[in-house]
Scaffold this active site. Sequence first.
Site, PDB file in Angstrom:
ATOM      1  N   TYR A   1     -34.415 -96.368 -11.713  1.00  0.00           N
ATOM      2  CA  TYR A   1     -35.576 -96.178 -11.163  1.00  0.00           C
ATOM      3  C   TYR A   1     -36.351 -95.465 -12.486  1.00  0.00           C
ATOM      4  CZ  TYR A   1     -40.370 -96.339  -8.941  1.00  0.00           C
ATOM      5  OH  TYR A   1     -41.309 -96.351  -7.933  1.00  0.00           O
TER       6      TYR A   1
ATOM      7  N   ASP B   1     -45.231-114.523 -12.894  1.00  0.00           N
ATOM      8  CA  ASP B   1     -43.189-113.038 -13.472  1.00  0.00           C
ATOM      9  C   ASP B   1     -43.482-112.711 -14.478  1.00  0.00           C
ATOM     10  OD1 ASP B   1     -40.931-112.925 -13.122  1.00  0.00           O
ATOM     11  OD2 ASP B   1     -40.253-114.462 -13.100  1.00  0.00           O
TER      12      ASP B   1
END
Length: 280
Positions: free
Chosen positions: A154, A61
């Site tokens: 983004y 992660d």
Amino acid sequence: MRSVLITGASSGFGMGAAVELARRGWTVYAGLRDTSKRRALDAALAAAHVPAERVRIVSLDVTDRASVDAAVKTVLTETSGKVDAILHNAGYTTAGFFEDLPDHEVRRLVETNFFGVLTLTRALLPSMRSRGRGRIAVMSSNAANVPHPMFSVYAATKWALEGWCEALAAEVRPFGVDVVILQPGAHRTEFATNAVPVCPDNSPYRPLFDAAAPRMAWIGRHQREPERAVRSIVHALETRRPRFRVRLGADDKIAAAVKTLMPYRARERAVRWITGFDQA
């Protein structure tokens, strides 16, 4: 035998690159945030007749420093500190207007797409630098050329990554380490389908959202298959002298040229027409 650590290897470009690199003899460390999602990768390896032992599943992660440290320790231990490349593929997006995005979602997106890349690179770079060789490949996006409305954060993460890569490349080149930006256009991967739309019913942007939805769906139906892009990604990792920025897809190449030749206001009008905002 060359080795590579790939983040986000459970689907899309990450999975495709993992399979192809393993097929070509690399030892692949496939980083998965959720290792229970390995079935698709296992199936792809079997379909390609790739020996399973060439791919090691690693729990990773990129937003969790302990997870990053544990994954890097595993990779460096098993490769005797000789990992040859990193492919930063993990990332996601939301589809929502900036004002509608809660602060925690903005931060999670930036942590995953930007800071996660920096954290993992910092952990692996010393081993590459000490060996005098290595390759850091970073998945960017056509959003660096044409930031679409509803994807502002983004786009910000990808702009930040590209700026960081340009400076980092100059810093590490004297130590034999290459940096490569991979800039894909629209491809038929799980990335787009996993994008979570955020638009409350009472949002002032709701008419724009409703106008854009059918246009975005049309674009989604005309995405290209990812196989050719995967071949270009693999080539960027294997070639002796890689290009700094590898454009994946005709739409990315065209958008990059338009960005250079067309002033912002003209590009904004084009984006508004494409998204249907002018009809809202």
